[in-house]
Every structure is written in C-alpha cells, then in structure tokens.
Write a protein that holds these residues in place. Structure first.
Motif, short mmCIF file in Angstrom:
data_model
loop_
_atom_site.label_atom_id
_atom_site.label_comp_id
_atom_site.label_asym_id
_atom_site.label_seq_id
_atom_site.Cartn_x
_atom_site.Cartn_y
_atom_site.Cartn_z
N ASP A 34 7.21 20.02 7.77
CA ASP A 34 6.83 18.55 8.21
C ASP A 34 7.59 17.37 7.11
O ASP A 34 7.21 16.26 7.60
N THR A 35 8.35 17.83 6.46
CA THR A 35 8.78 16.88 5.39
C THR A 35 10.04 17.53 4.98
O THR A 35 10.51 18.60 5.24
N TRP A 36 10.83 16.74 4.05
CA TRP A 36 12.20 17.26 3.30
C TRP A 36 11.85 17.51 1.97
O TRP A 36 11.26 16.96 1.23
N VAL A 37 12.57 18.59 1.48
CA VAL A 37 12.39 18.90 0.08
C VAL A 37 13.97 18.72 -0.42
O VAL A 37 14.93 19.21 0.19
N TYR A 38 14.04 17.97 -1.53
CA TYR A 38 15.12 17.64 -2.31
C TYR A 38 15.51 18.39 -3.54
O TYR A 38 14.58 18.59 -4.47
N TYR A 55 23.49 24.15 -18.06
CA TYR A 55 23.61 22.80 -17.07
C TYR A 55 22.27 22.25 -17.35
O TYR A 55 21.45 22.52 -17.91
N GLU A 56 22.26 20.71 -17.05
CA GLU A 56 21.20 20.18 -17.17
C GLU A 56 19.89 20.56 -16.16
O GLU A 56 20.53 21.26 -15.18
N THR A 57 18.99 19.93 -16.15
CA THR A 57 17.76 20.26 -15.16
C THR A 57 17.93 20.02 -13.78
O THR A 57 18.19 18.98 -13.58
N THR A 58 17.60 20.77 -12.99
CA THR A 58 17.58 20.56 -11.49
C THR A 58 16.08 20.79 -11.09
O THR A 58 15.51 21.75 -11.26
N VAL A 59 15.65 19.67 -10.50
CA VAL A 59 14.14 19.67 -9.98
C VAL A 59 13.93 19.77 -8.41
O VAL A 59 14.94 19.25 -7.85
N VAL A 60 12.89 20.25 -7.94
CA VAL A 60 12.80 20.49 -6.53
C VAL A 60 11.70 19.14 -6.15
O VAL A 60 10.53 19.64 -6.75
N LEU A 61 11.99 18.46 -5.31
CA LEU A 61 10.91 17.31 -4.96
C LEU A 61 10.75 16.98 -3.68
O LEU A 61 11.54 17.27 -2.73
N LEU A 62 9.58 16.52 -3.31
CA LEU A 62 9.08 16.27 -1.91
C LEU A 62 9.73 14.75 -1.83
O LEU A 62 9.73 13.96 -2.60
N GLU A 63 10.04 14.64 -0.42
CA GLU A 63 10.67 13.34 0.02
C GLU A 63 9.49 12.24 -0.72
O GLU A 63 10.03 11.16 -1.13
N THR A 64 8.17 12.33 -0.43
CA THR A 64 7.17 11.30 -0.98
C THR A 64 7.15 11.05 -2.68
O THR A 64 6.60 10.14 -2.88
N ASP A 65 7.89 12.07 -3.48
CA ASP A 65 7.95 11.93 -4.81
C ASP A 65 9.28 11.10 -5.22
O ASP A 65 9.30 10.69 -6.32
N ILE A 66 10.11 10.44 -4.35
CA ILE A 66 11.37 10.07 -4.63
C ILE A 66 11.38 8.56 -4.22
O ILE A 66 10.83 8.38 -3.17
#
Length: 76
Positions: A34-38, A55-66
C-alpha cells in the motif's frame, strides 16, 4: 482476497529528492504494501584522495521518508 488501493507514485525516476542522511536521484520505484518503495542513487560528493572503488550508494526508501527538493525550498 481483497483489493487494495494504491495511488500513483509521488516521485518519478530522474527526480532529485532529499531524505534524512542526504539527497539523491530516484532511479526506479515499485509498489509495496500500500505504498511505494524508491531506489535512490545518492548524489556523488567530491572524489576522495584514494579514488573511487565503485558506484556510489543506492538506498531503498519508502515514500514517507522522502521530500522533494521543491518542498524543501518552499519550507525554507
């Protein structure tokens, strides 16, 4: 089985966003519970004296964290 309602993503690939710990660019997004992960590729800093290993770091975040850069500018 019940159908869940998921809105369109708030952010899109290529958009620069801020989050606690830094800023970066959205690489891709996918629905999750029920949310989006980026997947956010963090902005590259100055090259260290030792050079870059990969490569530089790629993080996985929920929409509420952005937060979008435009939202941050208006709030300032």
């Amino acid at each position: 089985m019940s159908a869940s309602y998921l809105t369109i993503p708030k952010f899109s690939p290529g958009e620069t966003v801020e989050f606690i710990g830094g800023m970066g660019m959205i690489v891709k997004c996918s629905p999750n519970s029920d949310t989006w992960v980026y997947h956010v590729e963090m902005a590259m800093g100055a090259e260290p004296e030792t050079g870059r290993i990969g490569y530089e770091t790629t993080v996985v975040l929920l929409e509420t964290d952005i937060a979008s850069r435009e939202t941050q500018m208006v709030a300032a």
